[in-house]
Design a protein around this motif. Structure first.
Motif, PDB file in Angstrom:
ATOM      1  N   ALA A 103       2.774   9.339 -10.463  1.00 23.27           N
ATOM      2  CA  ALA A 103       2.007   9.348 -11.713  1.00 23.27           C
ATOM      3  C   ALA A 103       1.170  10.623 -11.835  1.00 23.27           C
ATOM      4  O   ALA A 103       1.107  11.233 -12.909  1.00 23.27           O
ATOM      5  N   ALA A 104       0.546  11.037 -10.738  1.00 16.90           N
ATOM      6  CA  ALA A 104      -0.270  12.250 -10.772  1.00 16.90           C
ATOM      7  C   ALA A 104       0.583  13.472 -11.076  1.00 16.90           C
ATOM      8  O   ALA A 104       0.200  14.335 -11.867  1.00 16.90           O
ATOM      9  N   GLU A 141       0.836  -1.213   0.000  1.00 15.65           N
ATOM     10  CA  GLU A 141       0.000   0.000   0.000  1.00 15.65           C
ATOM     11  C   GLU A 141       0.864   1.255   0.000  1.00 15.65           C
ATOM     12  O   GLU A 141       0.569   2.230  -0.700  1.00 15.65           O
ATOM     13  N   ARG A 174       1.558  13.495 -14.717  1.00 17.57           N
ATOM     14  CA  ARG A 174       0.430  13.902 -15.575  1.00 17.57           C
ATOM     15  C   ARG A 174       0.255  15.417 -15.580  1.00 17.57           C
ATOM     16  O   ARG A 174      -0.079  16.001 -16.601  1.00 17.57           O
ATOM     17  N   ARG A 207       2.188   1.676  -3.437  1.00 23.62           N
ATOM     18  CA  ARG A 207       1.090   2.086  -4.332  1.00 23.62           C
ATOM     19  C   ARG A 207       0.808   3.589  -4.189  1.00 23.62           C
ATOM     20  O   ARG A 207       0.647   4.292  -5.182  1.00 23.62           O
ATOM     21  N   ARG A 208       0.777   4.075  -2.950  1.00 23.16           N
ATOM     22  CA  ARG A 208       0.535   5.510  -2.730  1.00 23.16           C
ATOM     23  C   ARG A 208       1.644   6.347  -3.350  1.00 23.16           C
ATOM     24  O   ARG A 208       1.383   7.371  -3.992  1.00 23.16           O
ATOM     25  N   ASN A 209       2.895   5.922  -3.162  1.00 29.75           N
ATOM     26  CA  ASN A 209       4.018   6.652  -3.751  1.00 29.75           C
ATOM     27  C   ASN A 209       3.952   6.645  -5.271  1.00 29.75           C
ATOM     28  O   ASN A 209       4.205   7.669  -5.919  1.00 29.75           O
ATOM     29  N   ALA A 210       3.620   5.506  -5.856  1.00 27.65           N
ATOM     30  CA  ALA A 210       3.517   5.405  -7.313  1.00 27.65           C
ATOM     31  C   ALA A 210       2.367   6.270  -7.825  1.00 27.65           C
ATOM     32  O   ALA A 210       2.497   6.943  -8.859  1.00 27.65           O
ATOM     33  N   ASP A 211       1.249   6.282  -7.115  1.00 28.39           N
ATOM     34  CA  ASP A 211       0.113   7.125  -7.515  1.00 28.39           C
ATOM     35  C   ASP A 211       0.490   8.606  -7.475  1.00 28.39           C
ATOM     36  O   ASP A 211       0.119   9.376  -8.367  1.00 28.39           O
ATOM     37  N   THR A 212       1.212   9.011  -6.450  1.00 23.60           N
ATOM     38  CA  THR A 212       1.657  10.404  -6.339  1.00 23.60           C
ATOM     39  C   THR A 212       2.582  10.765  -7.493  1.00 23.60           C
ATOM     40  O   THR A 212       2.431  11.818  -8.121  1.00 23.60           O
TER      41      THR A 212
END
Length: 117
Positions: A100-101, A90, A104, A93-98
């Motif tokens: 990626a955002a 988790e 973008r 995942r949070r680090n990867a989501d940050t």
């Protein structure tokens, strides 16, 4: 210690064991596959890690069998190990989501920290 992030080999060993009990060579080959052949564990490195993970109660011995006259020990993930692996997955995942955002949004959306270029 529970808040420390895991080193990649530890994460991959626990991930390999999340699928079920495995012996050392099985873990080595599974880690190689999971990592896209980037992480190649040597036997000495693996068994030192397995000893450490047993000491931390993240894994335990499942059973032993004799194959071709040699003892083969199987290891399994404990409930505590599964919880730590889940928490680490988790966090990643949070680090990867940050990341990626932010990618973008692009550099134009981020404030400049230095002077004009």
């Amino acid at each position: 210690m529970k808040n420390r992030s895991m080193q990649e080999p530890t994460f991959l060993i626990l991930t390999a064991l999340a699928a079920g009990p495995q012996h050392g060579y099985g873990i080595i080959t599974d880690v190689l596959e999971i990592s896209g052949e980037r992480v190649r564990l040597r036997a000495g490195t693996l068994y030192a890690a397995l000893d450490r993970l047993q000491g931390e109660r993240l894994i335990e011995t499942d059973h032993e069998e004799v194959v071709d006259g040699r003892a083969r020990r199987y290891y399994r993930l404990t409930a505590e190990g599964a919880a730590r692996l889940s928490a680490e997955a988790e966090r990643l995942r949070r680090n990867a989501d940050t990341a990626a955002a932010r990618l973008r949004r692009g550099p134009a959306a981020r404030p400049s920290l230095g002077g004009a270029s």
